[in-house]
Design a protein around this motif. Structure first.
Motif, PDB file in Angstrom:
ATOM      1  N   THR A 166      28.655  19.020  63.410  1.00 28.91           N
ATOM      2  CA  THR A 166      28.220  17.739  62.836  1.00 28.91           C
ATOM      3  C   THR A 166      27.723  16.864  63.978  1.00 28.91           C
ATOM      4  N   ARG A 167      26.531  16.336  63.823  1.00 32.92           N
ATOM      5  CA  ARG A 167      25.993  15.449  64.863  1.00 32.92           C
ATOM      6  C   ARG A 167      25.719  14.079  64.255  1.00 32.92           C
ATOM      7  N   TYR A 168      25.904  13.075  65.063  1.00 28.73           N
ATOM      8  CA  TYR A 168      25.683  11.700  64.619  1.00 28.73           C
ATOM      9  C   TYR A 168      24.546  11.104  65.435  1.00 28.73           C
ATOM     10  N   PHE A 169      23.621  10.479  64.755  1.00 24.22           N
ATOM     11  CA  PHE A 169      22.540   9.806  65.477  1.00 24.22           C
ATOM     12  C   PHE A 169      22.389   8.392  64.929  1.00 24.22           C
ATOM     13  N   ALA A 218      20.162  17.502  71.468  1.00 25.85           N
ATOM     14  CA  ALA A 218      20.899  18.381  70.568  1.00 25.85           C
ATOM     15  C   ALA A 218      20.551  19.800  70.982  1.00 25.85           C
ATOM     16  N   GLU A 226      23.742  23.046  60.463  1.00 31.20           N
ATOM     17  CA  GLU A 226      24.362  21.842  61.003  1.00 31.20           C
ATOM     18  C   GLU A 226      24.301  20.713  59.991  1.00 31.20           C
ATOM     19  N   LYS A 227      25.259  19.818  60.144  1.00 36.18           N
ATOM     20  CA  LYS A 227      25.240  18.589  59.335  1.00 36.18           C
ATOM     21  C   LYS A 227      24.886  17.445  60.268  1.00 36.18           C
ATOM     22  N   TRP A 228      23.876  16.702  59.898  1.00 34.24           N
ATOM     23  CA  TRP A 228      23.487  15.560  60.716  1.00 34.24           C
ATOM     24  C   TRP A 228      23.726  14.294  59.937  1.00 34.24           C
ATOM     25  N   LEU A 283      22.627  10.487  60.030  1.00 27.72           N
ATOM     26  CA  LEU A 283      21.666   9.543  60.615  1.00 27.72           C
ATOM     27  C   LEU A 283      22.022   8.146  60.134  1.00 27.72           C
ATOM     28  N   GLU A 301      23.279  11.601  55.168  1.00 27.63           N
ATOM     29  CA  GLU A 301      23.916  12.832  55.633  1.00 27.63           C
ATOM     30  C   GLU A 301      23.067  13.989  55.151  1.00 27.63           C
ATOM     31  N   GLY A 354      26.206  15.799  70.015  1.00 28.40           N
ATOM     32  CA  GLY A 354      26.811  15.695  68.697  1.00 28.40           C
ATOM     33  C   GLY A 354      27.862  14.610  68.572  1.00 28.40           C
TER      34      GLY A 354
END
Lengths: 230, 654
Positions: B484-487, B510, B518-520, B522, B570, B640
């Motif tokens: 899981t990445r957060y932007f 990334a 992957e789950k991003w 934003l 998401e 991430g």
């Protein structure tokens, strides 16, 4: 990796090998991109971008008087930053990164360019105050770097023209609303650009070189393998 | 100044949005008064000082791209002066192709499985297929200045591909490999061409630092293949693209170049969509005259191929008194024009037959958001969101389109013979930062349809209706996501950042293991700005928007999503087939140029490392990017994890 490309690394395949520095940066100051495009398209050349910026009277930290456009911008490559001397926010970074970028640029090329640090607090930032600020930052003796101040009205007009006034509305010179953007220009080529002053100095230098053409574009041909990284 | 026609005047008055006072010139120019920008602290950009009569200029259509006789660059030769094509061709061109002895004649092969040639057939069970299904398609696009008449009698210099604005419409098919040579003859500006919506190698993706320099060329290799399913087979059915557009993507010159004309369409079909066309469900995009067997031509002789399947690029323009495009190099809020154009013509008119038309609406504006509707209240029948057909056709009365959003719709004129209807935009916008909101009582007319042509009975009416199945969809499951990445998209001192960083060409923000799901997340924390985020190379699926299941058309595949002020999206995404650096960024191109962009690198090399799961550091495979940050003293970023999280959990990241 396939054997067919074994003699090239993946990086080289993707981004190319470093190109030899065969072509010097363009020194043809008569070249003007917008005029050339207009000629190719068969229409009259448009007015230069700099013609929309006021040619106001400014004073530098060395007490030199200049016309902003005629003496500092016209037919020159220029990097502009916006500061006020008692700033504790972005301004110290702006000046520090400009200096770091300046050192990179001077190391790489002999093409001349002008650095301008323009105060957004002209009432407090007299030439003396700017001199002390420049000394404090170790850049007071760089001949191409001018810390400049102007009348409050001229500063307002100048910042409006290049969109560096307070973008949130209200007082144009409000210190809490001022931007931390560096502006790059090459008046001869009529090419302008910018970058956030918080960017790493290497990117400030690279983007300035590419926008203002202090070096040949071919340094940017390789992604990560050529002089762009150095 | 030209006078408005009485018809138009009547129309305008009837709609009740003529206002008096200081707007005379604007009104005569046919631009609705709300289009003028509010005076702002630093002064509004000047209005276009020319008049024109709206709804008189026919919509222009770019000709189909004509194949060119080029020899693609040798992929085994490095780019540079020694290479006939300075910027070379993607290494995948060699990896995917087998050279026939003694000939520069490439036959596509599959890198994952050398015994399987993806070009042989799209039917994986067809053992009889022995020959490549498609020959390699080759085009040559020369970027050159040209002179365009946007407003009557006003000559505007613009950039172009092959002298036309928009650029030639590329017609491609899934599985048909394509090489497009792009030559930059623009004099002084560097370019990079992004095929928006395509699944392409990194070298051909229009990465902002993969330039085409003035006087130089780059061979863009588009294999036109689709991502692979879990079982390893190419996912032709659910992943094939339909409407793509190509546009410039040069680092910090994107907005300038796109606004000056560097954009065009690419229309792709696969066997599924071709069957829908053959069966008469959708209009055929390659309609041929039944007698001459030639593709249909527009009145000016250009091959547009189908009068019933039309790409419409929605743009906005602002001109200077000398006819040039108004461009403020110092304004980074977002470009907003005061002339609404479709395919480069101001508020044009299209004469149509009383039948169904497929209109591929594409928001090609830099900063303007749209909510389009038809003036008679009739719904659109939406076929596709962005590049991909929906599972079934959906009736939509209003469609929100952020910059770069595409909406592929059917408009049914069959019961409207003799009538005129308008395509309207009800999203109000007075500044580049964000739209002001929807006002259904003050529509901005984008273009007019006049249903006055006789029905051409040689071509059968298409049968698509609400609920007609189009392209099967396969949901990515949240449980498949391994990372899981957060932007966070934020503003900082007049420029834009992602996770409090400006774009760095060298930093892999990334590093993604090839094939990973992957789950991003934003986020746009600021209410004052809207950011339409575009992620390259693959489609994503939005699972939640502000915590709730998104609207129907966003649930499936998209390549961009609008982050309105203070919103969180998401999404789930897979990264397949191609490795190397790609980018994702804000598609308000002015923001993108001010570094609201990030690198993502899809990596084949994996090492054992650690990652953070639910706040705990655990052993896991980690991608090894080729981009590096060895020139910087800062430590390698931990991908991430949002900076705020790192700062608040120093023990975890010491």
């Amino acid at each position: 990796m396939s054997t067919a490309t074994a003699f090239l690394s993946r990086r080289e395949m993707l981004f190319g090998r470093a190109c030899a520095e065969t072509q010097p940066a363009s020194t043809d100051l008569s070249y003007r991109a917008s005029a050339v495009v207009a000629r190719m398209a068969g229409v009259a050349a448009p007015a230069r971008v700099s013609s929309r910026i006021p040619d106001c009277q400014v004073v530098s930290h060395r007490d030199e008087r200049f016309r902003f456009i005629s003496d500092l911008v016209a037919d020159r490559r220029v990097m502009m930053g916006f500061i006020y001397t008692h700033c504790e926010g972005i301004c110290p970074t702006t000046t520090k990164h400009m200096f770091e970028a300046y050192k990179i640029l001077k190391e790489r090329s002999t093409e001349p360019f002008v650095m301008l640090s323009i105060t957004i607090d002209p009432e407090r930032d007299t030439p003396d105050a700017l001199l002390r600020y420049a000394v404090r930052n170790g850049v007071a003796n760089i001949d191409d770097w001018h810390f400049i101040t102007a009348s409050k009205a001229d500063t307002t007009n100048l910042l409006r023209a290049i969109r560096q006034n307070n973008a949130e509305g209200g007082d144009d010179l409000a210190q809490n609303g001022h931007t931390g953007v560096l502006i790059f220009g090459n008046d001869s080529r009529d090419r302008w650009g910018g970058i956030g002053a918080g960017s790493e100095p290497i990117h400030i230098a690279n983007t300035f070189e590419r926008t203002a053409r202090t070096r040949s574009l071919r340094h940017f041909a390789g992604f990560g393998t050529t002089a762009e990284e150095q | 100044m030209r006078k408005q026609t009485s018809q138009t005047k009547k129309d305008l008055s009837r709609r009740g949005f003529i206002k008096q006072g200081g707007m005379g010139a604007i009104l005569t120019a046919g631009v609705a008064p709300y289009l003028t920008l509010k005076p702002r602290a630093y002064g509004a950009p000047p209005p276009t000082p020319f008049a024109f009569t709206p709804f008189t200029i026919p919509v222009p259509f770019s000709p189909r791209a004509v194949p060119a006789n080029i020899t693609p660059a040798n992929p085994n030769q490095p780019p540079g002066d020694a290479n006939p094509v300075y910027h070379g061709i993607a290494p995948e061109y060699a990896l995917n192709h087998v050279s026939r002895a003694g000939k520069n004649d490439w036959v596509s092969a599959d890198r994952e499985n050398p015994n399987y040639n993806w070009n042989l057939t799209q039917n994986e069970n067809d053992a009889n297929a022995a020959l490549p299904r498609f020959k390699e398609l080759r085009h040559h696009h020369v970027m050159q200045p040209t002179r365009v008449q946007i407003l009557p009698g006003v000559q505007t210099p613009m950039y172009s591909y092959n002298g036309v604005v928009l650029g030639p419409t590329i017609r491609s098919r899934s599985g048909e490999p394509m090489v497009v040579r792009n030559t930059n003859n623009l004099g002084d500006v560097e370019t990079s061409i992004h095929l928006h919506g395509a699944h392409t190698p990194s070298h051909s993706d229009g990465h902002p630092c993969f330039y085409v320099f003035p006087g130089k060329s780059r061979d863009y290799y588009y294999p036109n293949i689709v991502p692979r399913k879990k079982d390893g087979k190419l996912d032709w059915i659910t992943e094939s693209p339909s409407t793509m557009w190509y546009h410039d993507h040069g680092n910090d010159v994107t907005a300038h170049n796109v606004q000056h004309g560097l954009l065009g369409f690419c229309i792709n079909t696969d066997h599924l969509e071709e069957k829908l066309m053959r069966d008469g469900v959708l209009p055929d995009c390659d309609l041929r005259d039944p007698v001459t067997k030639q593709l249909i031509k527009s009145p000016n002789g250009a091959t547009i191929a189908s009068p019933y399947d039309l790409p419409l690029a929605l743009c906005d323009m602002r001109l200077n008194a000398d006819g040039t495009i108004f461009w403020d190099h110092f304004d980074h809020d977002g470009y907003l024009g005061d002339i609404i154009c479709v395919n480069g013509a101001p508020q044009p008119v299209l004469q149509v037959e009383p039948r169904k038309y497929r209109l591929r609406l594409s928001a090609c504006t830099l900063a303007r958001h749209w909510v389009v509707r038809l003036s008679n209240g009739q719904p659109f029948l939406q076929l596709a969101n962005d590049t991909w057909l929906l599972p079934q056709a959906i009736n939509q009365t209003e469609i929100y389109m952020n910059p770069a959003k595409r909406a592929d719709v059917i408009v049914d004129f069959s019961r409207l013979a003799g009538q005129e209807i308008f395509l309207e935009n009800i999203m109000q916008q007075t500044g580049g930062r964000k739209p002001d909101g929807i006002n259904r009582r003050a529509p901005m007319r984008v273009m007019k349809f006049v249903v006055n042509k006789p029905l051409d009975t040689r071509y059968k009416e298409c049968t698509v209706a609400a609920g007609t199945p189009l392209r099967p969809h396969e949901n990515i499951l949240e449980s498949e996501a391994t990372v899981t990445r957060y932007f966070d998209f934020n503003r900082s001192n007049g420029a834009w950042q992602v996770n409090s960083e400006f774009y760095s060409a060298f930093r892999p923000d990334a590093a993604i293991i090839s094939g990973a799901t992957e789950k991003w997340v934003l986020r746009n924390g600021s209410g004052g700005w809207w950011h339409p985020i575009h992620i390259h190379v693959e489609a994503f699926q939005v699972i939640r928007y502000n915590g709730v299941v998104p609207k129907e058309t966003w649930k499936y595949k998209s390549d961009n999503i609008s982050l309105e002020g203070g919103t969180t999206a998401e999404l789930l995404m897979k990264f397949r087939t191609f490795d190397g650096p790609f980018v994702f960024h804000c598609h308000n191109n002015n923001h993108e140029d001010m570094r609201m962009m990030k690198n993502m690198e899809i990596c084949r090399n994996v090492r054992q490392g650690t990652t953070i799961v639910n706040g705990r550091r655990v052993a896991a495979p980690v991608a090894v990017p080729t981009l590096n940050n060895r020139w910087f003293s800062v430590p390698e970023p931990i991908v991430g994890i949002p900076h705020s999280y790192i700062q608040s959990h120093p023990a975890l990241f010491s």
